[in-house]
Design a protein around this motif. Structure first.
Motif, mmCIF file in Angstrom:
data_model
loop_
_atom_site.group_PDB
_atom_site.id
_atom_site.type_symbol
_atom_site.label_atom_id
_atom_site.label_comp_id
_atom_site.label_asym_id
_atom_site.label_seq_id
_atom_site.Cartn_x
_atom_site.Cartn_y
_atom_site.Cartn_z
ATOM 1 N N UNK A 36 0.846 -1.210 0.000
ATOM 2 C CA UNK A 36 0.000 0.000 0.000
ATOM 3 C C UNK A 36 0.881 1.260 0.000
ATOM 4 N N UNK A 37 1.846 1.286 0.882
ATOM 5 C CA UNK A 37 2.707 2.476 0.990
ATOM 6 C C UNK A 37 3.529 2.643 -0.297
ATOM 7 N N UNK A 38 3.982 1.523 -0.865
ATOM 8 C CA UNK A 38 4.760 1.601 -2.112
ATOM 9 C C UNK A 38 3.905 2.166 -3.251
ATOM 10 N N UNK A 39 2.635 1.806 -3.261
ATOM 11 C CA UNK A 39 1.758 2.307 -4.323
ATOM 12 C C UNK A 39 1.625 3.836 -4.221
ATOM 13 N N UNK A 40 1.448 4.325 -3.015
ATOM 14 C CA UNK A 40 1.320 5.779 -2.823
ATOM 15 C C UNK A 40 2.659 6.466 -3.133
ATOM 16 N N UNK A 41 3.768 5.835 -2.748
ATOM 17 C CA UNK A 41 5.095 6.402 -3.061
ATOM 18 C C UNK A 41 5.284 6.492 -4.579
ATOM 19 N N UNK A 42 4.789 5.490 -5.296
ATOM 20 C CA UNK A 42 4.880 5.510 -6.764
ATOM 21 C C UNK A 42 4.081 6.660 -7.354
ATOM 22 N N UNK A 43 2.914 6.884 -6.781
ATOM 23 C CA UNK A 43 2.074 8.004 -7.256
ATOM 24 C C UNK A 43 2.802 9.326 -7.002
ATOM 25 N N UNK A 44 3.353 9.475 -5.816
ATOM 26 C CA UNK A 44 4.054 10.723 -5.478
ATOM 27 C C UNK A 44 5.293 10.918 -6.351
ATOM 28 N N UNK A 45 5.967 9.844 -6.697
ATOM 29 C CA UNK A 45 7.149 9.952 -7.562
ATOM 30 C C UNK A 45 6.752 10.557 -8.903
ATOM 31 N N UNK A 46 5.614 10.119 -9.435
ATOM 32 C CA UNK A 46 5.150 10.680 -10.713
ATOM 33 C C UNK A 46 4.839 12.166 -10.552
ATOM 34 N N UNK A 47 4.235 12.526 -9.422
ATOM 35 C CA UNK A 47 3.917 13.941 -9.178
ATOM 36 C C UNK A 47 5.201 14.774 -9.063
ATOM 37 N N UNK A 48 6.253 14.203 -8.433
ATOM 38 C CA UNK A 48 7.547 14.905 -8.365
ATOM 39 C C UNK A 48 8.075 15.153 -9.763
ATOM 40 N N UNK A 49 8.045 14.128 -10.602
ATOM 41 C CA UNK A 49 8.580 14.256 -11.962
ATOM 42 C C UNK A 49 7.809 15.325 -12.714
ATOM 43 N N UNK A 50 6.489 15.297 -12.598
ATOM 44 C CA UNK A 50 5.663 16.276 -13.309
ATOM 45 C C UNK A 50 5.941 17.692 -12.819
ATOM 46 N N UNK A 51 6.020 17.873 -11.510
ATOM 47 C CA UNK A 51 6.186 19.235 -10.977
ATOM 48 C C UNK A 51 7.559 19.772 -11.338
ATOM 49 N N UNK A 52 8.541 18.879 -11.313
ATOM 50 C CA UNK A 52 9.916 19.259 -11.623
ATOM 51 C C UNK A 52 10.050 19.717 -13.073
ATOM 52 N N UNK A 53 9.289 19.066 -13.953
ATOM 53 C CA UNK A 53 9.386 19.427 -15.366
ATOM 54 C C UNK A 53 8.459 20.566 -15.722
ATOM 55 N N UNK A 54 7.794 21.103 -14.701
ATOM 56 C CA UNK A 54 6.930 22.237 -14.944
ATOM 57 C C UNK A 54 5.682 21.890 -15.738
ATOM 58 N N UNK A 55 5.346 20.612 -15.773
ATOM 59 C CA UNK A 55 4.130 20.225 -16.501
ATOM 60 C C UNK A 55 2.926 20.457 -15.608
ATOM 61 N N UNK A 56 1.801 20.738 -16.217
ATOM 62 C CA UNK A 56 0.609 20.775 -15.387
ATOM 63 C C UNK A 56 0.396 19.406 -14.765
ATOM 64 N N UNK A 57 0.017 19.389 -13.532
ATOM 65 C CA UNK A 57 -0.206 18.109 -12.856
ATOM 66 C C UNK A 57 -1.537 17.586 -13.345
ATOM 67 N N UNK A 58 -1.507 16.472 -14.061
ATOM 68 C CA UNK A 58 -2.775 15.930 -14.583
ATOM 69 C C UNK A 58 -2.719 14.425 -14.653
#
Ligand code: SME
Length: 159
Positions: A137-159
């Motif tokens: 469960x925790x790994x699944x949420x960590x995976x989701x957050x990792x994608x959000x980090x990548x998106x925010x870092x690249x300045x993409x809209x979070x979607x």
């Protein structure tokens, strides 16, 4: 909620326009509510000076706001590039105590490949609190957050 439910809720908030910090805060809240064995739940972010800094958390305040890479369970997870599941913290030599009530600890890295952004840290007042289902469960949420980090870092809209 299971990991899928939590990720779906975070997806929904993203689509509503929640910013990255709001998503982190909500992820911590949803994780903390996911299991009654979670007594302290937080995110430590990794900064370029090789220090972890405490972000959103729920539970008792901690002195460990900054942790150097290599120190404690949190810092050694980063140094070794792997998650840590410590069933009995009294048997862990590299352990930084946040609360004398803590008996076991789980650290799951938020990462994309070799790049580590942050980590989810969970403490429990029960020994050996983190079974395979909880870790997944925790790994699944960590995976989701990792994608959000990548998106925010690249300045993409979070979607
Ligand atoms: N126990 C951690 C320190 C952080 S607290 O658990 C919130 C460690 O050994 O790194």
């Amino acid at each position: 909620m299971n990991g899928k439910d939590i990720c779906q809720e975070l997806d929904r908030l993203q689509k509503e326009g929640a910013d990255f910090h709001q998503l982190q805060v909500r992820a911590v809240e949803l994780l903390h509510e996911a299991d009654r064995r979670f007594d302290w739940t937080g995110i430590y972010e990794l900064f370029p000076d090789n220090a972890l800094r405490l972000g959103p958390f729920l539970g008792a305040p901690t002195d460990h706001v900054f942790i150097a890479v290599g120190n404690g369970v949190c810092g050694s997870a980063v140094a070794e590039g792997r998650n840590k599941n410590i069933p009995d913290v009294t048997k862990e030599p590299n352990y930084l105590a946040c609360s004398s009530a803590t008996k076991s600890e789980l650290v799951v890295l938020i990462r994309e490949g070799d790049r580590i952004f942050a980590q989810i840290d969970i403490d429990s007042h029960q020994l050996d609190a983190f079974d395979a289902e909880i870790v997944a469960l925790v790994e699944e949420v960590a995976g989701w957050l990792a994608k959000a980090y990548v998106q925010s870092e690249r300045g993409q809209p979070v979607s």
